[in-house]
Design a protein around this motif. Structure first.
Motif, mmCIF file in Angstrom:
data_model
loop_
_atom_site.group_PDB
_atom_site.id
_atom_site.type_symbol
_atom_site.label_atom_id
_atom_site.label_comp_id
_atom_site.label_asym_id
_atom_site.label_seq_id
_atom_site.Cartn_x
_atom_site.Cartn_y
_atom_site.Cartn_z
ATOM 1 N N ILE B 99 -33.435 29.065 -133.605
ATOM 2 C CA ILE B 99 -34.899 29.134 -133.703
ATOM 3 C C ILE B 99 -35.263 30.257 -134.660
ATOM 4 O O ILE B 99 -34.518 31.227 -134.810
ATOM 5 C CB ILE B 99 -35.594 29.316 -132.329
ATOM 6 C CG1 ILE B 99 -35.005 30.503 -131.589
ATOM 7 C CG2 ILE B 99 -35.481 28.049 -131.519
ATOM 8 C CD1 ILE B 99 -35.689 30.761 -130.260
ATOM 9 N N PRO B 103 -43.007 30.510 -136.341
ATOM 10 C CA PRO B 103 -43.260 29.204 -135.721
ATOM 11 C C PRO B 103 -44.338 28.416 -136.469
ATOM 12 O O PRO B 103 -44.394 27.201 -136.367
ATOM 13 C CB PRO B 103 -43.717 29.570 -134.310
ATOM 14 C CG PRO B 103 -44.214 30.962 -134.420
ATOM 15 C CD PRO B 103 -43.422 31.615 -135.492
ATOM 16 N N GLN B 165 -43.599 27.886 -130.893
ATOM 17 C CA GLN B 165 -42.281 28.466 -130.677
ATOM 18 C C GLN B 165 -41.623 27.808 -129.463
ATOM 19 O O GLN B 165 -40.415 27.607 -129.451
ATOM 20 C CB GLN B 165 -42.403 29.983 -130.513
ATOM 21 C CG GLN B 165 -41.129 30.776 -130.755
ATOM 22 C CD GLN B 165 -40.513 30.543 -132.120
ATOM 23 O OE1 GLN B 165 -40.031 29.461 -132.437
ATOM 24 N NE2 GLN B 165 -40.511 31.568 -132.958
ATOM 25 N N PRO B 185 -37.396 35.661 -133.147
ATOM 26 C CA PRO B 185 -38.283 34.563 -132.738
ATOM 27 C C PRO B 185 -39.661 35.023 -132.256
ATOM 28 O O PRO B 185 -40.563 34.211 -132.136
ATOM 29 C CB PRO B 185 -37.514 33.891 -131.601
ATOM 30 C CG PRO B 185 -36.670 34.969 -131.042
ATOM 31 C CD PRO B 185 -36.305 35.857 -132.189
ATOM 32 N N THR B 186 -39.806 36.324 -131.985
ATOM 33 C CA THR B 186 -41.095 36.758 -131.446
ATOM 34 C C THR B 186 -41.818 37.724 -132.376
ATOM 35 O O THR B 186 -42.893 38.206 -132.048
ATOM 36 C CB THR B 186 -40.894 37.458 -130.076
ATOM 37 O OG1 THR B 186 -39.993 38.550 -130.264
ATOM 38 C CG2 THR B 186 -40.318 36.507 -129.059
ATOM 39 N N ILE B 197 -42.420 34.406 -124.261
ATOM 40 C CA ILE B 197 -41.315 33.702 -124.936
ATOM 41 C C ILE B 197 -39.983 34.358 -124.573
ATOM 42 O O ILE B 197 -38.992 33.677 -124.305
ATOM 43 C CB ILE B 197 -41.534 33.709 -126.466
ATOM 44 C CG1 ILE B 197 -42.781 32.902 -126.845
ATOM 45 C CG2 ILE B 197 -40.301 33.182 -127.198
ATOM 46 C CD1 ILE B 197 -42.624 31.407 -126.746
#
Lengths: 311, 543, 313
Positions: B99, B103, B165, B185-186, B197
């Motif tokens: 990932i 996003p 996401q 990812p965050t 998340i």
């Protein structure tokens, strides 16, 4: 400790960055496409300047005795003082007996003048209107509506309409080709102005009290130079073709002026028998435009990489 | 037993070569580490440390310019560095998934979310359409998306960043891979979404025993989620160990420096309020955007509503909030880069909110602003010296006087005064920030606005700039308005804090008061979401 | 959706107004008496006076514009004194060859150029890519009529495969029509292929750099699927845009191509009208072409919604 870390990173990034930015123009000049296109163009320029000294005769001189001779024929012609002379017509003669070689070489002058004049005029006009449009809120709406309207008329058609109004001549043809190009320049300049205005460094300049004029000339206008140079080359290329088209259709510059379009227009009727009247100027025309376009592509790739992602 | 112990991922001696002409030879140099089943391993490092390159090398998605030159990557014992393209395709999303950071752009905008997940199943399984649909709905429920049926048929642009996401996570985990690679990812998400998340990833990975390779630059996130940590610098692995050990007893100097650069979330005690004169006061400041078009309802966005603030000389007021909270709008209104639509702004005794542009010019000097992006804050075509003296010269200073002032200021911001004739691109991000601060100070302002001014910087550089700002504030007795989304930064630099949400100031008070005993529910939620809030970074145990 | 179309329709009103004002002013910008200009060189003074009252030339210019635009909206485009017909009749007679040429050209250009552009982008940096780029630069640089005469010389004169010039109506003899359409359409298609291939290549290349393409590859999809399913649809909008804008070039090119191949279409009519200074015809043709151009681009605008769900204005 931490200061040392940053120093190390800095010296590396400084070295990398400085080679990257300063040499943008140098890079453009070293680009193969720019060199290649530029060289051909330079040759054309030399031909245009030296046309009288390259074994040419008066390109407008009519000789009934030497009509429609194929390339390579030796003809005898009478000089002004009554004597006769022999010469080989490299590219043949047209239906009025004019020497095509001389006409093609002199035609280089017309095409280059048209290309440069149209590019300079449309950029100058477009730049002023585009700056006003990007900067003066209330004028923007009106200007852009007019530009949209002008762009709705297909370019060649608009030029045809304009030459039909005015009497045909070099200046009117140039102007007729400039008008359809102006809206494109306006849009380009306006979009650069609107984008750059949002840049933090422009806002920074505003907050240190920079007056509007300084803001425009110092911080905004320089950003339009690279895209305008690129756009200018493409305008020049298209203008040379546009003039050839107008002249070819018989509505461009007066037929006695030796332009490539005029030579080809003259050669139309007897094309099946004497194709040389179209092919020779055609090759010169295509070569010149190709050179400008190749140079333009090279300039765009180096000077304006963001734009190369679009067309 | 032995089988359980086998790592899902083993990276051995991995080197990745950079293209010729880069600032170093290898993007990654002789890096070795393992990820065990059910374990979250964090790769931590500042920009340029090569952490993302490692992730992309594992997936086989490296840009063509970068070439792995040595080493092995074993995925469940299989060397995938030597695998061909079709074998890698078979493994992607079935055994290993990834990932990404953004996003907003990682999903195809013209395909529905359901179809994008469906593609994974259609490619890698023999399931029929109905079975696939059922499986997708199930995974959408597992990643806790509301109304899975609706989400299935939605396009990415109809969802929020956090939801997207989740879609990415659903897509990555739908076939239960043994390894999940999460590349920051965050980072692009707000702090409250980030907390959710992170929680989701931890839950799902624990349930399935997935090994996670988590890439981040944020030690808060590390403290929150990691079992083990690997610290990278310039492509080399500096130190690796269990989270608790790395955070509290790091051995390597670089790790220590990095961790102690992380600002504490507990505000420093600033003493009693000084009795300085009020530099800035806003009264019911408001900014409403409205867009109208034919055949459309006029859309009204209230970016800032009834904002009351005041800053005294020598004080720092922080405005804290998530994206879209209106904090930057307030800053830009005060700097009059945009025109407020309501309320008053008093600069000293002068009301400037409604002042026409012509009259405003003399007052511009009094408020200066430093922006977030140091790369775009200076005109790339003029020297930094010319950038700095532009303002003073606008106000009548002679060129040599302005230059003398600029040289002094370069010393103030600890840069070489002789580099005034250089261009911005010759400086690093942190140095450019200092130059921007110098440019602002050259105007001798009463109020300095820093709009997310340190957010784009690596934590070690960020620390230096923060210290510099505070030092300048004290020395010049300056009023500072500090806009940030980062609670830790706010805690360290602010005397007073205003928390903004959806255009409103929801809580306003001294930093100690707001951080120590938040009253508003939103503020409480914000603090609760701050990653690593229970960890005091840099208080190392004796080695 | 409906109000989106309605909004787009309203948006073209100012554009067409500017076009109309320009076309109207054309005559007034000509040196001399507009009535005499319209009547042509052989007109009697009675005829001129007649035209004068018909057009209301003695009225203020604002009224004249209203009368003129009113006539046009009723389908009354005036009379051609040169061709001795109403302009509407004239255009109806000449529209078929132009339409046929435009449609054939578009079909050829799109079917050739789009695959070319995709291939070039997919094999970025390869020989194919360079060939496509070289072809497109060349296509931009050789004027339509030079291409036309080259093709005539090779295929009609030297090889004798196809007729040199002329036009046969589609209803009269379909094969004859097709035979005579091949060279003109190919001629006109060259520059269009250059334009569309280049844009397709650029657009696909740009899309291939997007994050979601990386995601698609991370899903284990094959390169072909990534290209066809993920890249193409995202690249479609700029390609469509350039096709729409290219229509302007197509119209200009048609004027030249018709002259080269002796097709009795609107383009030839334009040139004939300019040479005989037949202003009602020139004005109408320009107006007509501009409206067609604007409407096609409007349709293309609307078609964006089929490709990109985000576009809903």
């Amino acid at each position: 400790m931490s200061a040392i870390t940053e120093e190390v990173v800095d010296s590396a990034s400084i070295a990398a960055a400085s080679t990257k930015r300063k040499s943008l123009w140098a890079l453009a000049v070293r680009n193969t496409a720019v060199i290649f296109g530029g060289s051909i163009l330079l040759i054309m320029l030399v031909i245009a300047i030296l046309a009288p000294f390259l074994g040419t005769v008066d390109p407008t001189r009519i000789d009934p005795a030497a009509r429609n001779k194929p390339p390579g024929t030796e003809i005898t012609f009478r000089l002004d003082d009554g004597q006769t002379a022999k010469r080989v017509v490299l590219m043949g003669t047209d239906s009025l007996g004019r020497d095509v070689y001389s006409r093609v070489l002199y035609g280089t002058r017309v095409s280059l003048v048209i290309g440069v004049a149209v590019a300079l005029a449309s950029i100058a006009i477009g730049l002023v209107i585009g700056l006003v449009s990007g900067y003066v809120r209330w004028a923007d709406g009106i200007i852009m509506r007019i530009m949209d309207g002008l762009m709705a008329i297909p370019g060649i058609l608009l030029a045809i309409a304009l030459v039909s109004i005015w009497r045909a001549g070099l200046i009117t043809v140039i102007f007729a080709i400039v008008v359809p190009d102006v809206p494109r320049v306006v849009r380009l300049v306006r979009s650069v102005v609107l984008t750059v205005r949002e840049e933090p460094y422009v806002e920074g300049a505003i907050s240190v009290g920079t007056p509007t004029w300084t803001l425009m000339f110092r911080h905004i206008l320089p950003n339009t130079v690279a895209p305008l140079i690129v756009q200018g080359t493409f305008i020049a290329a298209a203008a040379i073709i546009a003039e050839a088209i107008l002249s070819f259709l018989g509505i461009g510059i007066p037929p006695e002026i030796p332009s490539w379009g005029n030579i080809m227009a003259e050669g139309r009727t007897l094309f099946r028998v004497f194709p040389h009247n179209i092919f020779f100027p055609g090759i010169f025309l295509a070569l010149t435009v190709l050179a400008i376009n190749i140079m333009g592509d090279g300039l765009r790739d180096t000077l304006d990489p963001k734009m190369s992602k679009k067309v | 037993m032995t089988d359980l112990k086998r790592p899902v991922l083993e990276v051995r001696n991995l080197s990745v070569t950079l293209p010729a002409g880069a600032d170093r030879v290898n993007a990654v140099e002789k890096v070795s580490f393992t990820v065990n089943p059910g374990e979250i391993v964090c790769l931590v490092g500042e920009s340029g440390s090569g952490k993302s390159v490692i992730a992309f090398t594992i997936m086989g998605l490296l840009a063509k310019a970068l070439k792995p030159s040595s080493g092995e990557i074993l995925l469940e014992g299989e060397n995938i560095l030597a695998a061909n393209e079709s074998r890698l395709r078979e493994l992607r999303c079935t055994r290993m998934s990834m990932i990404f950071q953004e996003p907003m752009t990682a999903l195809n905008p013209v395909m529905t979310c359901g179809l994008q997940i469906d593609e994974v199943l259609a490619t890698h399984t023999q399931l029929d359409a109905a079975q696939r649909k059922a499986k997708i709905i199930a995974i959408l429920e597992r990643v806790k998306l509301p109304e899975p049926e609706r989400i299935y048929a939605s396009y990415p642009h109809q969802l929020s960043g956090g939801q997207r996401q989740r879609i990415m996570i659903a897509m990555a985990l739908v076939l239960d891979p043994v390894l999940l690679i999460a590349d920051e990812p965050t980072t692009a998400l707000d702090v409250t979404t980030q907390a959710e998340i992170l929680k989701l990833i931890a839950e799902l990975q624990e349930g399935q025993g997935t090994g996670v390779l988590f890439i981040t630059h944020d030690f808060g996130v590390v403290a929150e989620i990691a079992h083990r940590v690997a610290v990278l610098r310039w492509g080399e692995l500096v130190e690796m160990g269990p989270t608790e050990k790395i955070l509290s007893r790091p051995e390597h100097g670089y790790t220590k420096m990095l961790i102690s650069s992380v600002p504490s979330i507990h505000p420093v005690h600033r003493g009693v309020r000084k009795d300085g004169p009020t530099v800035l006061r806003t009264e019911k400041l408001g900014k409403t955007y409205s867009a109208s078009a034919f055949f459309q309802k006029t859309r009204v966005v209230k970016a800032a509503v009834d904002v009351d603030l005041d800053i005294r000389k020598g004080e720092t007021l922080g405005i804290v909030g998530e994206s879209g909270s209106g904090k930057s709008t307030v800053a830009r209104c005060i700097a009059r880069l945009i025109d407020p639509t309501g309320g008053k702004i008093f600069l000293g005794d002068t009301e400037i909110a409604t002042m026409p542009a012509g009259k405003l010019r003399p007052h511009r000097r009094r408020v200066q602003i430093v922006f977030q992006d140091p790369y775009r804050s200076m005109n790339p075509r003029i020297t930094v010296g010319d950038s700095i003296i532009e303002g003073p010269m606008n106000f009548g200073l002679k060129r040599d006087e302005a230059l003398a002032r600029a040289r002094k200021l370069m010393e103030t911001v600890r840069l070489d005064p002789n580099s005034l004739d250089r261009y911005p691109h010759q400086f690093s991000g942190g140095q450019r920030h200092r130059i921007c601060i110098a440019r602002a100070l050259a105007m001798e302002p009463e109020l300095l606005i820093a709009d997310e001014a340190v957010s784009a910087l690596d934590v070690s550089v960020q620390k230096q700039v923060l210290e510099l700002l505070d030092e300048i504030r004290v020395r010049l007795n300056l009023a500072v308005l500090f806009i940030t989304h980062d609670l830790r930064v706010a805690a360290q630099i602010c005397d007073y804090v205003a928390v903004m949400s959806k255009g409103h100031v929801v809580e306003y008070g001294s930093a100690e008061q707001v951080f120590g005993a938040p009253k508003d529910d939103y503020t409480k939620a914000l603090f609760a979401a701050a990653p690593g809030r229970n960890w005091e970074f840099g208080k190392f145990a004796a080695a | 959706m409906l109000d989106f179309i309605a909004r787009r329709l309203i948006a073209i009103i100012p554009v067409l107004t500017v076009v109309a004002v320009f076309v109207f002013l054309m005559l007034r910008l000509t040196p001399g008496d507009p009535a005499a200009v319209i009547a042509g060189d052989n007109a009697t003074s009675d005829q001129i006076a007649d035209i004068r009252t018909k057009l209301g030339l003695d009225e203020p210019i604002w009224t004249q514009f209203v009368i003129w635009i009113g006539n046009i909206l009723q389908g009354n485009f005036g009379e051609s004194f040169f061709f001795k017909k109403t302009v509407a009749e004239l255009i109806a007679q000449r529209v078929e060859p132009t339409l046929a040429l435009a449609v054939c050209t578009l079909v050829i250009a799109v079917t050739v150029a789009v695959p070319m552009g995709i291939l070039a982008a997919y094999r970025h940096g390869s020989l194919i890519d360079r060939f496509v780029m070289a072809f497109s630069v060349l296509g931009f640089s050789v004027p339509v009529f030079v291409i036309g005469y080259c093709l005539i010389y090779v295929f009609a004169i030297e090889l004798g495969w196809l007729p040199v010039q002329g036009y046969v109506r589609i209803g009269v003899n379909f094969w004859g029509f097709l035979e005579r359409m091949v060279l003109p359409s190919v001629t006109l298609a060259v520059i269009f292929v250059a334009l569309i291939a280049r844009m397709t290549r650029a657009s696909v290349l740009e899309v291939l750099n997007e994050d979601y393409i990386r995601t698609a590859r991370a899903k284990g999809l094959s390169n072909r699927v990534v290209l066809m399913r993920h890249a193409l649809r995202n690249a479609a909008v700029p390609i469509l845009t350039v096709i729409g804008l290219g229509i302007a070039g197509l119209i200009g090119g048609a004027v030249v191509t018709e002259s080269v191949y002796g097709l009795p279409g609107l383009g030839r009519l334009t040139v004939e009208a300019v040479l005989s200074r037949d202003f009602p015809t020139i004005q109408t043709v320009i107006l007509l072409f501009s409206v067609v151009y604007v409407v096609i681009n409007l349709l293309i605008d609307i078609s964006y919604t089929l490709f990109d769900p985000r576009i809903r204005y």
